[in-house]
Design an enzyme around this catalytic site. Structure first.
Site, PDB file in Angstrom:
ATOM      1  N   HIS A 109       0.835  -1.211   0.000  1.00 17.02           N
ATOM      2  CA  HIS A 109       0.000   0.000   0.000  1.00 17.02           C
ATOM      3  C   HIS A 109       0.867   1.258   0.000  1.00 17.02           C
ATOM      4  CE1 HIS A 109      -3.011  -2.879   1.116  1.00 17.02           C
ATOM      5  NE2 HIS A 109      -2.427  -3.130   2.262  1.00 17.02           N
ATOM      6  N   HIS A 167       3.303  10.518   6.904  1.00 17.40           N
ATOM      7  CA  HIS A 167       2.643  10.231   8.183  1.00 17.40           C
ATOM      8  C   HIS A 167       3.612   9.553   9.142  1.00 17.40           C
ATOM      9  CE1 HIS A 167      -1.552  10.228   6.097  1.00 17.40           C
ATOM     10  NE2 HIS A 167      -1.165  11.451   6.465  1.00 17.40           N
ATOM     11  N   GLU A 227      -3.464  13.344   1.492  1.00 17.86           N
ATOM     12  CA  GLU A 227      -4.749  12.829   2.010  1.00 17.86           C
ATOM     13  C   GLU A 227      -5.544  13.998   2.591  1.00 17.86           C
ATOM     14  OE1 GLU A 227      -3.822   9.112   4.359  1.00 17.86           O
ATOM     15  OE2 GLU A 227      -4.627   8.371   2.467  1.00 17.86           O
ATOM     16  N   THR A 264      -6.314   6.118   7.879  1.00 17.72           N
ATOM     17  CA  THR A 264      -6.855   6.436   6.540  1.00 17.72           C
ATOM     18  C   THR A 264      -6.801   5.230   5.600  1.00 17.72           C
ATOM     19  OG1 THR A 264      -4.738   7.121   5.613  1.00 17.72           O
ATOM     20  CG2 THR A 264      -6.037   8.821   6.770  1.00 17.72           C
ATOM     21  N   HIS A 303       5.372   6.535   6.842  1.00 17.04           N
ATOM     22  CA  HIS A 303       5.082   6.122   5.465  1.00 17.04           C
ATOM     23  C   HIS A 303       4.570   7.340   4.710  1.00 17.04           C
ATOM     24  CE1 HIS A 303       1.282   5.877   7.642  1.00 17.04           C
ATOM     25  NE2 HIS A 303       0.762   6.295   6.493  1.00 17.04           N
ATOM     26  N   HIS A 341       1.998   8.938   1.287  1.00 14.71           N
ATOM     27  CA  HIS A 341       0.908   8.810   0.311  1.00 14.71           C
ATOM     28  C   HIS A 341       1.245   9.780  -0.813  1.00 14.71           C
ATOM     29  CE1 HIS A 341      -1.688   6.736   3.334  1.00 14.71           C
ATOM     30  NE2 HIS A 341      -0.993   7.512   4.172  1.00 14.71           N
TER      31      HIS A 341
HETATM   32  C1  LIG Z   1      -3.664  -3.304  14.419  1.00 15.93           C
HETATM   33  C2  LIG Z   1      -4.019  -2.695  13.098  1.00 15.93           C
HETATM   34  C3  LIG Z   1      -3.206  -1.427  12.899  1.00 15.93           C
HETATM   35  C4  LIG Z   1      -3.236  -1.029  11.462  1.00 15.93           C
HETATM   36  C5  LIG Z   1      -2.667   0.383  11.294  1.00 15.93           C
HETATM   37  N1  LIG Z   1      -1.232   0.344  11.246  1.00 15.93           N
HETATM   38  S1  LIG Z   1      -0.480   1.765  11.143  1.00 15.93           S
HETATM   39  O1  LIG Z   1       0.933   1.503  11.130  1.00 15.93           O
HETATM   40  O2  LIG Z   1      -0.972   2.629  12.168  1.00 15.93           O
HETATM   41  C6  LIG Z   1      -0.906   2.508   9.630  1.00 15.93           C
HETATM   42  C7  LIG Z   1      -1.420   3.802   9.631  1.00 15.93           C
HETATM   43  C8  LIG Z   1      -1.778   4.415   8.432  1.00 15.93           C
HETATM   44  S2  LIG Z   1      -2.406   6.052   8.449  1.00 15.93           S
HETATM   45  N2  LIG Z   1      -2.472   6.563   6.936  1.00 15.93           N
HETATM   46  O3  LIG Z   1      -1.419   6.831   9.205  1.00 15.93           O
HETATM   47  O4  LIG Z   1      -3.723   6.019   9.021  1.00 15.93           O
HETATM   48  C9  LIG Z   1      -1.627   3.777   7.225  1.00 15.93           C
HETATM   49  C10 LIG Z   1      -1.095   2.474   7.211  1.00 15.93           C
HETATM   50  C11 LIG Z   1      -0.727   1.841   8.409  1.00 15.93           C
HETATM   51  C12 LIG Z   1      -0.153   0.462   8.316  1.00 15.93           C
HETATM   52  O5  LIG Z   1      -0.770  -0.480   8.858  1.00 15.93           O
HETATM   53  O6  LIG Z   1       0.934   0.341   7.699  1.00 15.93           O
HETATM   54 ZN   LIG Z   2      -0.877   7.388   6.159  1.00 20.48          ZN
END
Ligand SMILES: CCCCCNS(=O)(=O)c1cc(S(N)(=O)=O)ccc1C(=O)O
Ligand SMILES: [Zn+2]
Length: 260
Positions: free
Chosen positions: A63, A118, A105, A198, A93, A95
């Site tokens: 992603h 982010h 976003e 997101t 990461h 976007h």
């Molecule tokens: C237990 C499930 C957690 C899933 C979210 N993981 S995360 O690292 O917070 C995350 C945040 C986001 S975001 N855009 O910051 O909301 C995007 C992807 C991920 C990921 O899973 O890589």
């Molecule tokens: Zn993000």
């Protein structure tokens, strides 16, 4: 299965089928309208203590491109601003859009930026694990930084030079000694509101802190993100990784506060 993406069939407009919270009351991102935000003088400055952060690896998770950090102690935390506790840095990461198109976003008065960084943090004071924090209303704090195109960014090459090693979904390579402080703008003036992840599972567990000033990166640097693909090396399809952003969601009565 639950698999989601950013395409026509599996993209943001379809996520609600497997993740009904997509239509919830505190979804992210949002369009931030500066003259409709409330200035809150009780909002102190954001404080980042990243001096002893330990980056571990860089990965393509199908992603985005993600840099993970050691989060077994409080070596790299964010505090202050709207936060009641220190939150531990877990990963960052990006976007981004397609060539010449925008890919942030959050938007500001309807305008989007070329990309958005982010930095994901979690409340290890109140919750025992990241997974538990990720489902709690005050579990996560994500610092959002806009990227606009212009001159080359002097430090972003440390990320873009590593992207060829994580071209395919599921690839991970060592990525030590990187401090993301070098990716922040000089001013950390911000907007803050209560929102969500997101991407699926879209948990409503994020205190968003969106920094007002963008950093500047070159079109060439941004183009390197688009050399990544959403697909695995074993797949015959090579789908360029771009436009991996969710569009703004309804505010549903939420207040967006502004630091001074
Ligand atoms: C237990 C499930 C957690 C899933 C979210 N993981 S995360 O690292 O917070 C995350 C945040 C986001 S975001 N855009 O910051 O909301 C995007 C992807 C991920 C990921 O899973 O890589
Ligand atoms: Zn993000």
């Amino acid at each position: 299965g639950n698999h989601w993406g950013y395409g026509k069939e599996d993209g943001p407009t379809a996520w609600h089928k497997n993740y009904p919270v997509a239509e919830g009351d505190r979804q992210s991102p949002i369009d931030i309208i500066p003259n409709q935000t409330s200035h809150d003088s009780s909002l102190g400055p954001i404080v980042l203590n990243y001096d002893h952060c330990t980056s571990i690896n860089i990965a393509n998770n199908g992603h985005s491109v993600v840099v993970e950090f050691e989060d077994s102690d409080d070596r790299s935390v964010i505090r202050g601003g709207p936060l009641d506790n220190p939150y531990r840095l877990k990963q960052f990461h990006f976007h981004w859009g397609g060539k010449g198109c925008h890919g942030s976003e959050h938007t500001v008065a309807g305008n989007s930026y070329a990309s958005e960084l982010h930095l994901v943090h979690w409340n290890a004071v109140k919750y025992k694990t990241f997974g538990e924090a990720a489902t709690a209303p005050d579990g996560l704090a994500v610092l959002g930084i806009f990227l606009e195109t212009g001159d080359e960014h002097r430090w972003l090459h440390m990320i873009t030079d590593a992207l060829y090693t994580v071209k395919f979904k599921g690839s991970v390579t060592d990525f030590k000694g990187f401090n993301p402080k070098c990716l922040l703008p000089s001013s950390l003036q911000y907007w803050t509101y209560l929102g969500s992840l997101t991407t699926p599972p879209l948990h409503e567990s994020v205190i968003w802190i969106v920094v007002k000033d963008p950093i500047v990166v070159s079109e060439k640097q941004l183009g390197k993100f688009r050399t990544l693909v959403f697909t695995g090396e074993e797949e015959d399809q090579r789908t360029r990784m771009e436009n991996n952003f969710r569009p703004p969601q309804l505010l549903k009565g939420r207040k967006v506060r502004s630091s001074n």
